[in-house]
Write a protein that holds these residues in place. Structure first.
Motif, PDB file in Angstrom:
ATOM      1  N   TYR C 184       0.841  -1.118   0.116  1.00 19.13           N
ATOM      2  CA  TYR C 184       0.051  -0.004   0.187  1.00 19.13           C
ATOM      3  C   TYR C 184       0.747   1.341  -0.079  1.00 19.13           C
ATOM      4  N   ILE C 185       1.950   1.099   0.565  1.00 15.34           N
ATOM      5  CA  ILE C 185       2.966   2.305   0.394  1.00 15.34           C
ATOM      6  C   ILE C 185       3.437   2.544  -1.006  1.00 15.34           C
ATOM      7  N   ILE C 186       3.751   1.644  -1.568  1.00 16.39           N
ATOM      8  CA  ILE C 186       4.140   1.676  -2.876  1.00 16.39           C
ATOM      9  C   ILE C 186       2.910   2.193  -3.889  1.00 16.39           C
ATOM     10  N   VAL C 187       1.665   1.774  -3.671  1.00 13.86           N
ATOM     11  CA  VAL C 187       0.363   2.280  -4.272  1.00 13.86           C
ATOM     12  C   VAL C 187       0.352   3.658  -4.019  1.00 13.86           C
ATOM     13  N   ALA C 188       0.637   4.027  -2.754  1.00 10.72           N
ATOM     14  CA  ALA C 188       0.291   5.466  -2.253  1.00 10.72           C
ATOM     15  C   ALA C 188       1.100   6.457  -3.205  1.00 10.72           C
ATOM     16  N   ILE C 189       2.639   6.013  -3.133  1.00 13.97           N
ATOM     17  CA  ILE C 189       3.696   6.647  -3.889  1.00 13.97           C
ATOM     18  C   ILE C 189       3.319   6.762  -5.314  1.00 13.97           C
ATOM     19  N   PHE C 190       2.721   5.939  -6.050  1.00 18.58           N
ATOM     20  CA  PHE C 190       2.251   5.798  -7.353  1.00 18.58           C
ATOM     21  C   PHE C 190       1.251   7.281  -7.771  1.00 18.58           C
ATOM     22  N   TYR C 191       0.215   7.036  -6.641  1.00 13.77           N
ATOM     23  CA  TYR C 191      -0.882   7.900  -6.693  1.00 13.77           C
ATOM     24  C   TYR C 191      -0.379   9.471  -6.485  1.00 13.77           C
ATOM     25  N   LEU C 192       0.637   9.440  -5.642  1.00 15.90           N
ATOM     26  CA  LEU C 192       1.180  10.881  -5.362  1.00 15.90           C
ATOM     27  C   LEU C 192       1.880  11.415  -6.497  1.00 15.90           C
ATOM     28  N   ILE C 193       2.392  10.440  -7.216  1.00  8.77           N
ATOM     29  CA  ILE C 193       3.248  11.267  -8.469  1.00  8.77           C
ATOM     30  C   ILE C 193       2.426  11.699  -9.505  1.00  8.77           C
ATOM     31  N   LEU C 194       0.980  11.183  -9.445  1.00 12.51           N
ATOM     32  CA  LEU C 194       0.029  12.027 -10.168  1.00 12.51           C
ATOM     33  C   LEU C 194      -0.420  13.312  -9.525  1.00 12.51           C
ATOM     34  N   THR C 195      -0.751  13.129  -8.420  1.00  9.70           N
ATOM     35  CA  THR C 195      -1.611  14.114  -7.806  1.00  9.70           C
ATOM     36  C   THR C 195      -0.752  15.205  -7.053  1.00  9.70           C
ATOM     37  N   LEU C 196       0.308  14.898  -6.461  1.00 14.11           N
ATOM     38  CA  LEU C 196       0.981  15.971  -5.651  1.00 14.11           C
ATOM     39  C   LEU C 196       1.423  17.067  -6.397  1.00 14.11           C
ATOM     40  N   PRO C 197       2.446  16.747  -7.522  1.00 11.41           N
ATOM     41  CA  PRO C 197       2.663  17.785  -8.380  1.00 11.41           C
ATOM     42  C   PRO C 197       1.686  18.944  -8.860  1.00 11.41           C
ATOM     43  N   LEU C 198       0.424  18.241  -9.266  1.00 10.85           N
ATOM     44  CA  LEU C 198      -0.546  19.158  -9.558  1.00 10.85           C
ATOM     45  C   LEU C 198      -1.313  20.142  -8.477  1.00 10.85           C
ATOM     46  N   SER C 199      -1.185  19.310  -7.368  1.00 12.80           N
ATOM     47  CA  SER C 199      -1.570  19.909  -5.999  1.00 12.80           C
ATOM     48  C   SER C 199      -0.770  21.440  -5.689  1.00 12.80           C
ATOM     49  N   TYR C 200       0.586  21.118  -5.981  1.00 12.31           N
ATOM     50  CA  TYR C 200       1.514  22.322  -5.668  1.00 12.31           C
ATOM     51  C   TYR C 200       1.291  23.267  -6.678  1.00 12.31           C
ATOM     52  N   TYR C 201       0.836  22.918  -7.896  1.00 15.18           N
ATOM     53  CA  TYR C 201       0.641  23.898  -9.053  1.00 15.18           C
ATOM     54  C   TYR C 201      -0.543  24.648  -8.732  1.00 15.18           C
ATOM     55  N   ILE C 202      -1.468  23.899  -8.250  1.00 13.85           N
ATOM     56  CA  ILE C 202      -2.690  24.703  -8.111  1.00 13.85           C
ATOM     57  C   ILE C 202      -2.592  25.635  -6.923  1.00 13.85           C
ATOM     58  N   GLN C 203      -1.921  25.179  -5.984  1.00 13.52           N
ATOM     59  CA  GLN C 203      -1.602  26.060  -4.884  1.00 13.52           C
ATOM     60  C   GLN C 203      -1.053  27.458  -5.485  1.00 13.52           C
ATOM     61  N   HIS C 204       0.186  27.094  -6.033  1.00 13.85           N
ATOM     62  CA  HIS C 204       0.788  28.487  -6.907  1.00 13.85           C
ATOM     63  C   HIS C 204      -0.030  29.097  -7.569  1.00 13.85           C
ATOM     64  N   LEU C 205      -0.875  28.676  -8.531  1.00 13.98           N
ATOM     65  CA  LEU C 205      -2.070  29.355  -9.286  1.00 13.98           C
ATOM     66  C   LEU C 205      -3.061  30.175  -8.055  1.00 13.98           C
ATOM     67  N   GLU C 206      -3.420  29.417  -7.169  1.00 21.88           N
ATOM     68  CA  GLU C 206      -4.232  30.351  -6.563  1.00 21.88           C
ATOM     69  C   GLU C 206      -3.792  31.638  -5.911  1.00 21.88           C
ATOM     70  N   ARG C 207      -2.378  31.385  -5.580  1.00 21.48           N
ATOM     71  CA  ARG C 207      -1.596  32.469  -4.771  1.00 21.48           C
ATOM     72  C   ARG C 207      -1.437  33.589  -6.076  1.00 21.48           C
ATOM     73  N   LYS C 208      -1.301  33.338  -7.104  1.00 21.32           N
ATOM     74  CA  LYS C 208      -1.101  34.294  -8.166  1.00 21.32           C
ATOM     75  C   LYS C 208      -2.289  35.034  -8.478  1.00 21.32           C
ATOM     76  N   LEU C 209      -3.377  34.239  -8.445  1.00 25.84           N
ATOM     77  CA  LEU C 209      -4.823  34.563  -8.669  1.00 25.84           C
ATOM     78  C   LEU C 209      -5.178  35.563  -7.559  1.00 25.84           C
ATOM     79  N   LYS C 210      -4.685  35.543  -6.337  1.00 23.26           N
ATOM     80  CA  LYS C 210      -5.137  36.278  -5.152  1.00 23.26           C
ATOM     81  C   LYS C 210      -4.411  37.692  -5.396  1.00 23.26           C
ATOM     82  N   ARG C 211      -3.263  37.425  -5.816  1.00 21.82           N
ATOM     83  CA  ARG C 211      -2.314  38.718  -6.002  1.00 21.82           C
ATOM     84  C   ARG C 211      -2.852  39.601  -7.030  1.00 21.82           C
TER      85      ARG C 211
END
Lengths: 288, 219, 213
Positions: C184-211
């Motif tokens: 399950y740890i390996i499965v988690a890492i595979f999911y994070l490969i997809l979701t985590l970068p996207l999530s950080y990019y969205i946070q970046h976008l949100e900050r930009k939009l707010k500014r």
């Protein structure tokens, strides 16, 4: 807070949290090692005065949930009850039987995790499983078959050795691994439980469902347009399962099993559950 | 034949059995939302305070949890944690898994709620001699929570829906019990699926109306 | 680690199916979601009602039930595999959330713009297509990104219907090896490969939009 104070707090809190996580992991590894050590099932059930049995909830004849009582009914449950009574007599410790519904996919894990003490849940004795858990002597004779629609033209598992056929199996069953040996070209569809498997067969997700004949007979009684094709192609009797290396518990249970086979209780239960199943020679299942 | 099937699925005992499952669904959801409100607030405040290193550290863990499938967390808590000696009954395993996941979701909502509170309020409160802690507890949090009520209710809706995932570990909630009922007789499948869909819909739609009402009332 | 090595093709196959299902469902739900969002704000009453009912129904019922419905009931009439049933269910479920997001985006665009465009001789459809929607999408981008992350996570539902995805393959490996923890740890890492970068990019976008606001 002023900036310096905030910074100080942040650093300390980070260190504390990191320490907690590291210590937590160390504790976890230590517990994991300790848990790998032996826990005696018989000692546990005698101390608690109850045996928690894992049983099926979705399998006609063996363990099907009674929605009124919330307890499964079937051959497995009755066997577990009879064994509990007999083990109580043998050990002189009064014990009650409790039942926890398990899915095919989860029962091995539950045994290893000691969520349940033992499992009477249509479980085939296999060498692979014996490496990980302990089995008693067989309590029911079974083998793998396929259930198909009567007009499907499929007469045995060999007919299905083609990529145009899909065989439905349940995750974690012996059928999931054995089917590939007899029909290597057929596709496999693994679902979580038998109820979904039967629904999937009916809705055409596959042309056959494969598992033990005894379970399939249950579905055939309920769905007259389906039948079992070609008899059994493997032989895999059911055993009662306990966690690994439970010699005292296995010994008691085997003794109890032998007793109920001798005193006729076993044959009564066979008759109760299987005498009305069409196409099944239930007399052959009786203990001699 | 078809009509017969539709009604014969709903014998009194089957209906009671399914309603019992609804009770478990609601129980799991409510306990989880309360627990995750507590933990989510703590994590949210930590992130809002921007404590050097600490907030980033906690935020990273939060992000990891938030970005995993809930189903995976449920399987992990029930099937993998016992390997390190943590044995949980199915009900509590589900509650813990859902609370962990929802805390991470709610932490984001709390942080957003806090950030939306006017900065002047902090300064005003400080000027009136309140400590940092007091300002947070008496002035800022109540306002933030007021704004957060609608998103919290929608998290509760998600929880009610997501409890169905626990059927993977045989939690006896409504969807699992539905399966058990159509295991009795496969013609029951359509009526049972429709009935439980309807119950989920009515419950969640009711909650979403509540969220809307709260939104109007508080705005 | 041996676990990962021995089962790498299995995990990779699961990863591929999860990605495939997510992309198909994303495209489908964007189209459907935008359609239902527009239906909710057109002047015609009947269209509003249909849009509303659709969104409320799919938002308020569990994805698992929709999936079972397609896998076990609909497939009696229209042949579809577990993968297809799961993906279709995922698409319908997510489209309701996307409809809400896009609708909020449209409403956030200044109302005067629609009137202005109409006064300049554009039809409702043209004004929507060229003036309103592009702005609405820009505003809704962070929320849409979050919906995509949810979609990837929710695709784990395929495990219940033999959808061959990451979660399904993970369960198979766990059932065969009994090493639930590492699997399950390996499965988690595979999911994070997809979701985590996207999530950080969205946070970046949100900050930009707010500014920008």
């Amino acid at each position: 807070m002023e900036k310096a104070k905030k910074r100080q707090f942040g650093i300390i809190a980070t260190i504390v949290l990191a320490a907690v996580i590291v210590l937590g992991l160390m504790w976890a590894t230590a517990t994991a090692n300790r848990n790998a050590e032996h826990q005696d099932t018989l000692a546990r059930v005698e101390k608690l005065g109850r045996i928690v049995w894992g049983v099926k909830a979705d399998t006609r004849l063996f363990g099907l949930m009674d929605t009124k009582t919330g307890i499964s009914q079937g051959f497995d449950i009755d066997i577990a009850r009879a064994l509990t009574v007999q083990i109580s007599k043998q050990t002189g410790v009064p014990m009650s039987a409790e039942f926890v519904p398990v899915s095919t996919a989860s029962k091995m894990q539950l045994l290893k995790n000691t969520n349940i003490d033992g499992s009477v849940s249509t479980m085939t004795i296999t060498p692979e499983r014996e490496k990980i858990i302990d089995f008693t002597n067989q309590y029911f004779d079974a083998g793998q078959s396929i259930l198909v629609k009567k007009d499907s033209g499929i007469n045995s598992i060999k007919d299905m050795n083609s990529s145009k056929y899909t065989v439905i199996v349940v995750v974690g069953t012996t059928a999931a691994t054995e089917t590939a040996k007899f029909a290597p070209k057929a596709k496999l569809l693994a679902v979580q439980d038998y109820a979904t498997g039967m629904q999937a067969l009916k809705s055409g997700q596959g042309q056959a469902m494969s598992t033990d004949n005894a379970i399939l007979y249950g579905f055939a009684t309920e769905n007259p347009e389906y039948h079992i094709a070609g008899g059994t192609f493997t032989h895999g009797p059911y055993g009662i399962a306990f966690d690994n290396n439970q010699k005292p518990m296995i010994k008691e249970t085997n003794a109890a099993l032998a007793t109920i086979k001798q005193n006729g209780i076993y044959n009564q239960l066979i008759k109760k559950w299987f005498s009305h199943v069409p196409g099944l020679d239930w007399r052959s299942l009786e203990a001699k | 034949m078809v009509t017969l099937g539709i009604f014969s699925a709903f014998t009194p005992q089957n209906v009671l059995y399914l309603l019992g499952g609804l009770g478990i669904t609601v129980g799991v959801s409510v306990i989880s939302v309360i627990l995750s409100l507590i933990f989510g607030s703590i994590v949210g405040i930590i992130q809002f305070e921007r404590l050097p290193y600490f907030s980033t550290f906690v935020g990273t863990i939060n992000n990891i949890i938030r970005n995993l499938p809930l189903l995976l967390i449920i399987f992990f808590v029930y099937f993998a944690l016992p390997k390190i000696g943590i044995h949980l009954p199915i009900f509590w395993a589900t509650v813990i898994a859902m609370s962990t996941f929802e805390s991470a979701m709610l932490a984001e909502i709390v942080r957003g709620g806090l950030e939306s509170v006017d900065n002047g309020q902090f300064e005003g409160a400080r000027a009136n001699g309140l400590s940092n802690m007091q300002t947070m507890v008496y002035i800022v949090l109540p306002q933030a929570y007021k704004k957060m009520i609608p998103p919290i209710i929608s998290q509760l809706i998600s929880l009610v829906k997501d409890t169905s995932l626990a059927l993977g570990i045989v939690l006896s909630e409504m969807t699992y019990r539905g399966q058990i009922v159509y295991a009795q007789n496969s013609t029951y499948i359509v009526p049972v699926l429709i009935a439980i869909t309807l119950v989920y819909f009515l419950l969640n739609y009711g909650l979403s109306l509540l969220a809307k009402w709260a939104d109007h009332k508080l705005a | 680690m041996a676990l990962l090595q021995n089962n790498f093709p299995t995990f990779l196959q699961g990863f591929g199916y999860t990605l495939l299902s997510s992309i198909i469902a994303l495209i489908g739900s964007m189209i459907l979601g935008t359609g239902f969002a527009i239906m909710q704000i057109v002047p015609q009453k009947w269209a509003q009602v249909i849009g509303n009912v659709y969104v409320q129904v799919f938002r308020n019922i569990p994805l698992l039930i929709i999936t079972f419905f397609f896998f076990l009931v609909v497939s009696k009439y229209v042949k579809m595999s577990g993968f297809t049933s799961g993906t279709v269910a995922l698409m319908l479920y997510t489209s309701a959330f996307i409809a809400e997001t896009v609708r909020a985006g449209i409403l956030a665009v200044d109302g005067g713009q629609m009137e202005g465009a109409r006064a300049n001789g554009l039809s409702f459809g043209q004004a929507m297509q060229y003036i309103i929607l592009p702005q609405a999408f820009r505003i809704a981008l962070p929320s849409l990104g979050n919906q995509f992350i949810n979609l990837v996570k929710n695709s784990s539902i395929l495990a219940f219907v033999g959808g061959l995805d990451l979660m399904y393959q993970g369960n198979m490996v766990a059932a065969n090896t009994f090493d639930t923890f590492s699997t399950y740890i390996i499965v988690a890492i595979f999911y994070l490969i997809l979701t985590l970068p996207l999530s950080y990019y969205i946070q970046h976008l949100e900050r930009k939009l707010k500014r920008a606001l």
